[in-house]
Design an enzyme around this catalytic site. Structure first.
Site, PDB file in Angstrom:
ATOM      1  N   GLU A 126       0.839  -1.208   0.000  1.00 24.86           N
ATOM      2  CA  GLU A 126       0.000   0.000   0.000  1.00 24.86           C
ATOM      3  C   GLU A 126       0.875   1.260   0.000  1.00 24.86           C
ATOM      4  O   GLU A 126       0.621   2.212  -0.742  1.00 24.86           O
ATOM      5  CB  GLU A 126      -0.922   0.007   1.231  1.00 24.86           C
ATOM      6  N   SER A 263      -8.381  -9.430   6.294  1.00 25.95           N
ATOM      7  CA  SER A 263      -8.352 -10.414   5.205  1.00 25.95           C
ATOM      8  C   SER A 263      -8.796 -11.801   5.645  1.00 25.95           C
ATOM      9  O   SER A 263      -8.562 -12.786   4.941  1.00 25.95           O
ATOM     10  CB  SER A 263      -6.926 -10.522   4.654  1.00 25.95           C
TER      11      SER A 263
END
Ligand code: F3S
Length: 275
Positions: A126, A263
């Protein structure tokens, strides 16, 4: 034994959207389907998708033209978008809108002459992606020590956060930055889903005998949940699946808390609760 499961445990909006994007392509038989890097930081989900034919690639050149390529929630640099288009691939962009917002922000502010500082892990996809939107010129700091070398100045500085860092880290680092830079523009871009998850896990950890954090080994938001809970509950464990549950003497445990990273799919959480 009482088991308290955090309401915020598991898939966040961005991750759920990325997985849905891949599943939609599978349903419509849009093969070949590629994901740029693992679609999420969860081995079970990645393996399941691989068994259905989804190919994980780390280099755009590994894909064949006309294939569909899914960008995961972490987002990517502008160079990757260009490579995808040059290669003739069909782009399926599942960049989380919260991350996209940071891309736009650093691009805009760097164009306005601001020096960009990203608070986060320089090796996290990211952060690498965000940095790409300000020509890879951002200064990246993950600890207060990382900013010690920055000389105080009057220059225009804009600081943003990796979406999954803790509020504590953000406050610590920006407090030090304010002492160095008079013209500091702060954008707390920590994702609200992340702070909600961290706050809830922290509250639960304060009141249980044992805390279990479920998530992928390479998931940074899972690691952060673990670090936060460990401060309040000594018996905090980070596991990937029910098979990793620690051999503790459960007779001594009355209350167990459970949370999970962004996740972690529901079925993995369910298996842990059952076991
Ligand atoms: Fe997006 Fe927040 Fe998840 S930034 S990917 S909704 S943790």
């Amino acid at each position: 034994m009482e088991i308290i499961v955090a309401k915020s445990a598991g898939f966040c909006f961005g991750v759920s959207n990325a997985v849905k994007t891949v599943n939609n392509l599978l349903e419509k038989q849009k093969e070949p389907i590629y994901t740029y890097g693992p679609i999420i930081h969860n081995t079970q989900v990645v393996d399941l998708l691989a068994s259905k034919g989804v190919k994980k690639i780390n280099d755009i050149d590994q894909a064949t033209p006309n294939g569909h390529i899914v960008i995961r929630a972490h987002g990517v640099t502008p160079e990757i978008y260009k490579k995808i288009l040059d290669k003739g691939l069909i782009l399926e962009d599942a960049t989380c809108p919260y991350v996209k917002k940071i891309h736009n922000l650093v691009r805009e502010k760097s164009e306005e002459g601001y020096k960009i500082i990203i608070v986060g892990d320089k090796n996290h996809p990211e952060v690498i992606g965000i940095n790409g939107w300000c020509n890879n010129k951002a200064y990246i700091a993950d600890t207060v020590e990382d900013i010690e070398g920055l000389e105080p100045s009057d220059e225009k500085v804009c600081v943003v956060a990796q979406t999954t860092i803790t509020k504590e880290k953000w406050v610590k680092i920006t407090t030090e930055l304010k002492k160095k830079f008079k013209n500091l523009l702060e954008f707390d871009t920590i994702c609200s889903a992340t702070s909600r998850r961290q706050n809830e896990a922290e509250e639960i950890a304060k009141h249980v005998d044992m805390m279990i954090i479920i998530g992928g080994k390479s998931s940074s938001n899972t690691q952060k949940l673990y670090d936060i809970c460990k401060k309040h509950c000594n018996l905090t464990y980070k596991i990937e699946t029910s098979g990793d549950l620690p051999p503790v003497d459960i007779k001594k445990i009355k209350k167990v808390g459970i949370s999970a990273g962004a996740s972690t799919p529901d079925w993995v959480i369910e298996e842990v609760i059952k076991k």
